[in-house]
Scaffold this motif. Structure first.
Motif, PDB file in Angstrom:
ATOM      1  N   ILE A   1      35.219  52.453  54.051  1.00 52.07           N
ATOM      2  CA  ILE A   1      36.238  51.261  53.994  1.00 52.07           C
ATOM      3  C   ILE A   1      37.571  51.852  54.872  1.00 52.07           C
ATOM      4  N   PRO A   2      37.679  51.378  55.982  1.00 49.65           N
ATOM      5  CA  PRO A   2      39.052  51.829  56.559  1.00 49.65           C
ATOM      6  C   PRO A   2      40.145  51.072  56.283  1.00 49.65           C
ATOM      7  N   ILE A   3      41.167  51.509  56.116  1.00 50.64           N
ATOM      8  CA  ILE A   3      42.545  50.723  55.950  1.00 50.64           C
ATOM      9  C   ILE A   3      43.703  51.126  57.173  1.00 50.64           C
ATOM     10  N   SER A   4      43.730  49.955  57.827  1.00 53.81           N
ATOM     11  CA  SER A   4      44.826  50.290  58.984  1.00 53.81           C
ATOM     12  C   SER A   4      46.279  50.508  58.749  1.00 53.81           C
ATOM     13  N   MET A   5      46.601  51.816  59.075  1.00 57.37           N
ATOM     14  CA  MET A   5      48.041  52.370  58.367  1.00 57.37           C
ATOM     15  C   MET A   5      49.152  51.789  59.693  1.00 57.37           C
TER      16      MET A   5
ATOM     17  N   THR B   1      54.491  32.228  42.840  1.00 53.46           N
ATOM     18  CA  THR B   1      53.430  31.965  41.787  1.00 53.46           C
ATOM     19  C   THR B   1      52.021  32.108  42.418  1.00 53.46           C
ATOM     20  N   GLU B   2      52.066  32.219  43.567  1.00 56.78           N
ATOM     21  CA  GLU B   2      50.649  32.024  44.352  1.00 56.78           C
ATOM     22  C   GLU B   2      50.236  33.590  44.409  1.00 56.78           C
ATOM     23  N   VAL B   3      48.970  34.042  44.419  1.00 55.71           N
ATOM     24  CA  VAL B   3      48.344  35.235  44.633  1.00 55.71           C
ATOM     25  C   VAL B   3      47.154  35.265  45.921  1.00 55.71           C
ATOM     26  N   VAL B   4      47.371  36.200  46.510  1.00 59.64           N
ATOM     27  CA  VAL B   4      46.396  36.367  47.449  1.00 59.64           C
ATOM     28  C   VAL B   4      44.769  36.578  47.254  1.00 59.64           C
ATOM     29  N   SER B   5      44.934  37.448  46.152  1.00 56.40           N
ATOM     30  CA  SER B   5      43.592  37.570  45.137  1.00 56.40           C
ATOM     31  C   SER B   5      42.929  36.429  45.067  1.00 56.40           C
ATOM     32  N   ASP B   6      43.480  35.209  44.608  1.00 51.59           N
ATOM     33  CA  ASP B   6      42.669  33.927  44.320  1.00 51.59           C
ATOM     34  C   ASP B   6      42.376  33.122  45.556  1.00 51.59           C
ATOM     35  N   LYS B   7      43.049  33.746  46.768  1.00 47.27           N
ATOM     36  CA  LYS B   7      42.695  33.081  47.957  1.00 47.27           C
ATOM     37  C   LYS B   7      41.410  33.659  48.858  1.00 47.27           C
ATOM     38  N   ILE B   8      40.981  34.791  48.478  1.00 45.09           N
ATOM     39  CA  ILE B   8      40.163  35.485  49.414  1.00 45.09           C
ATOM     40  C   ILE B   8      38.548  34.868  49.116  1.00 45.09           C
ATOM     41  N   SER B   9      38.194  34.568  48.047  1.00 38.81           N
ATOM     42  CA  SER B   9      36.837  34.064  47.592  1.00 38.81           C
ATOM     43  C   SER B   9      36.776  32.760  48.368  1.00 38.81           C
ATOM     44  N   SER B  10      37.860  31.729  48.432  1.00 42.05           N
ATOM     45  CA  SER B  10      37.767  30.527  49.018  1.00 42.05           C
ATOM     46  C   SER B  10      37.815  30.728  50.647  1.00 42.05           C
TER      47      SER B  10
ATOM     48  N   ASP C   1      48.858  48.545  41.222  1.00 43.82           N
ATOM     49  CA  ASP C   1      49.212  47.452  40.009  1.00 43.82           C
ATOM     50  C   ASP C   1      48.405  46.308  40.038  1.00 43.82           C
ATOM     51  N   ASP C   2      48.587  45.542  39.153  1.00 41.18           N
ATOM     52  CA  ASP C   2      47.502  44.572  38.754  1.00 41.18           C
ATOM     53  C   ASP C   2      47.046  43.679  40.034  1.00 41.18           C
ATOM     54  N   GLU C   3      47.853  43.052  40.822  1.00 47.10           N
ATOM     55  CA  GLU C   3      47.633  42.343  41.823  1.00 47.10           C
ATOM     56  C   GLU C   3      46.655  43.089  43.052  1.00 47.10           C
ATOM     57  N   THR C   4      47.336  44.237  43.316  1.00 46.36           N
ATOM     58  CA  THR C   4      46.686  45.237  44.148  1.00 46.36           C
ATOM     59  C   THR C   4      44.968  45.454  43.727  1.00 46.36           C
ATOM     60  N   LYS C   5      44.975  45.598  42.720  1.00 42.09           N
ATOM     61  CA  LYS C   5      43.549  45.804  42.054  1.00 42.09           C
ATOM     62  C   LYS C   5      42.563  44.526  42.226  1.00 42.09           C
ATOM     63  N   GLU C   6      43.527  43.391  41.765  1.00 47.26           N
ATOM     64  CA  GLU C   6      42.857  41.988  41.858  1.00 47.26           C
ATOM     65  C   GLU C   6      42.268  41.795  43.436  1.00 47.26           C
ATOM     66  N   ILE C   7      42.916  42.143  44.304  1.00 51.03           N
ATOM     67  CA  ILE C   7      42.734  42.102  45.529  1.00 51.03           C
ATOM     68  C   ILE C   7      41.867  42.986  45.989  1.00 51.03           C
ATOM     69  N   ALA C   8      41.843  44.115  45.532  1.00 56.19           N
ATOM     70  CA  ALA C   8      40.712  45.024  45.682  1.00 56.19           C
ATOM     71  C   ALA C   8      39.217  44.498  45.356  1.00 56.19           C
ATOM     72  N   LYS C   9      39.510  43.954  44.133  1.00 50.86           N
ATOM     73  CA  LYS C   9      38.250  43.367  43.397  1.00 50.86           C
ATOM     74  C   LYS C   9      37.605  42.262  44.184  1.00 50.86           C
ATOM     75  N   GLU C  10      38.403  41.334  44.937  1.00 46.87           N
ATOM     76  CA  GLU C  10      37.671  40.382  45.656  1.00 46.87           C
ATOM     77  C   GLU C  10      37.302  40.925  46.892  1.00 46.87           C
ATOM     78  N   ILE C  11      37.754  41.950  47.646  1.00 41.51           N
ATOM     79  CA  ILE C  11      37.401  42.693  48.763  1.00 41.51           C
ATOM     80  C   ILE C  11      35.967  43.117  48.509  1.00 41.51           C
ATOM     81  N   ILE C  12      35.813  43.747  47.468  1.00 44.36           N
ATOM     82  CA  ILE C  12      34.480  44.409  47.050  1.00 44.36           C
ATOM     83  C   ILE C  12      33.427  43.264  46.696  1.00 44.36           C
TER      84      ILE C  12
ATOM     85  N   GLY D   1      33.551  40.232  47.976  1.00 49.31           N
ATOM     86  CA  GLY D   1      33.314  39.423  48.608  1.00 49.31           C
ATOM     87  C   GLY D   1      32.507  39.951  49.671  1.00 49.31           C
ATOM     88  N   GLY D   2      32.346  41.431  49.894  1.00 50.40           N
ATOM     89  CA  GLY D   2      31.736  41.987  50.935  1.00 50.40           C
ATOM     90  C   GLY D   2      33.106  42.706  51.659  1.00 50.40           C
ATOM     91  N   ALA D   3      33.036  44.092  51.736  1.00 51.77           N
ATOM     92  CA  ALA D   3      34.310  44.831  52.215  1.00 51.77           C
ATOM     93  C   ALA D   3      33.982  44.911  53.875  1.00 51.77           C
TER      94      ALA D   3
END
Length: 416
Positions: A31-35, A264-273, A300-311, A313-315
């Protein structure tokens, strides 16, 4: 206990809940990350802008800011050497490198102005992503792709088209697709009388840009929304609704920046949609503090939640990049902390028994699901992470910081 011994113990602990840590590490390695280059010089660039404009700013004056292309490349190379795995670099068009006596305005940029970046990337075997720079320029003072001034609007259309050609050049040289992301600072400080006309002009500009012939297998064009910016608090022309609909209709990518929404919005909730309607989704992961403040990414919590949705949903469907710029701390440390934290979050997600947790949800066994989720929080992910660092030849735990401290003393503090 050694790092290897602690890893063996962690492997057994995770095996008991159905997780193969060896497979998780292999997946993480892929999984590459663009720096992003702009953390290293406070988003100043090399084309003569000299300072930020367009609703964004940096704060702080920590010593050692990169002042020229070679210093920035040296700093990025040092940071990448302390981050496990192979990643990518993310450039803005304002980081064009000109020969002595040469200069080109942004609508005249060519691949040759980025040849040294290609050399830098090839030396490290990494890919390049790209961004048109529609800020910090005299023609961006009021508006860019939505401008009512046709001369200014045409200038920025030509700029983005030039950036698509440069992105094709990167992809051809690197043998990997280039994500090219469009963000504009257009908007209004106070309540506008007409929201439709600026958005209609933005739509027409994008239509003209995309009408050019380019290789869509090499260049992934993305559009990035924002909820507001300094000087455009009441209306942002490139809103999420505008870009999501435009991207869907025109078969390009919609990029989600985790700082560009209401608090009050979080990206982690948007990825699956998004993944239900798009083949791929582009992400800029940052850390907003009350607003789009682009702080260094934490574990932190939101970074972890984003990562969960990435994994989950298919990295391979996520084009992952970071976006922050902090001038109040050592800039290399900011890169390294942010990149390693994003990887830690991905590893944490890979070490979850995701199928088991999904089954418990499907069976509405919410009590057991909660219990397992909470118990897993104290599983030895750190021991697996330290082993990942070791097998990838970078310092584990906080040991990398000694190299940053030495680099600061020997290099950064000598920049006057």
């Amino acid at each position: 206990m050694t790092i290897n011994e602690r890893y063996e113990a962690a492997r057994e602990a995770y095996k008991a809940v159905g997780v193969n840590t060896d497979e998780a590490l292999e997946a993480l390695k892929r999984i590459p990350i663009s720096m992003h280059c702009w953390q290293g010089d406070d988003v100043i660039g090399f084309d003569g802008a000299g300072g930020l404009s367009g609703g964004i700013q940096t704060t702080g004056n920590y010593p050692g800011r990169a002042r020229n292309p070679q210093e920035l490349m040296n700093d990025m190379g040092k940071a990448l050497s302390l981050i496990p795995g192979k990643h990518r670099i993310n450039l803005h068009a304002s980081y064009a490198i000109f020969e002595e006596g040469e200069w080109a305005d942004r609508d005249q940029l060519e691949p040759k102005h980025f040849a040294k970046w290609v050399e830098f990337a090839k030396e490290r075997g990494i890919g390049i992503d790209f961004n048109p720079t529609l800020f910090s320029h005299p023609k961006a003072e009021n508006a860019t792709l939505s401008s009512e001034d046709e001369e200014i609007r045409s200038f920025w259309i030509r700029h983005v088209q030039a950036c698509i050609r440069i992105s094709e050049y990167f992809a051809g040289e690197q043998g990997t697709p280039c994500t090219m992301n469009i963000w504009i600072p257009d908007g209004f400080k106070d309540v506008p009388a007409d929201r439709t006309s600026p958005r209609a002009r933005l739509k027409d500009s994008l239509d003209q840009i995309l009408s050019m012939d380019y290789d869509k297998t090499k260049v992934y064009v993305a559009v990035e929304s924002k909820v507001f910016g300094i000087g455009m608090e009441s209306c942002t022309v490139g809103s999420h609704e505008f870009y999501m609909n435009y991207a869907s209709k025109n078969d390009i990518l919609c990029l989600l920046d985790s700082g560009h929404y209401h608090p009050t919005e979080v990206v982690s909730d948007k990825i699956s949609s998004m993944l239900l309607f798009f083949d791929k989704v582009a992400l800029h992961v940052t850390r907003p503090v009350r607003w789009d403040s682009d702080h260094v990414v934490l574990f932190d919590d939101e970074t972890k939640e984003i990562a969960k949705e990435i994994i989950r949903g298919g990295a391979d469907r996520i084009l992952l990049a970071l976006d922050f710029f902090d001038a109040s701390i050592n800039r290399l440390s900011a890169w390294i902390v942010g990149m390693r934290n994003m990887q830690k979050a991905l590893l944490n997600a890979l070490l979850l028994p995701n199928e088991t947790l999904a089954r418990l949800q499907e069976e509405r066994e919410f009590t057991e699901q909660m219990m397992l989720q909470e118990e897993l929080k104290l599983y030895p992910v750190g021991d697996v992470w330290n082993y990942f660092c070791e097998i990838n030849g970078v310092p584990a735990k906080e040991d990398w910081f000694e190299e940053v401290r030495s680099y600061e003393k020997e290099v950064l503090l000598n920049r006057k």
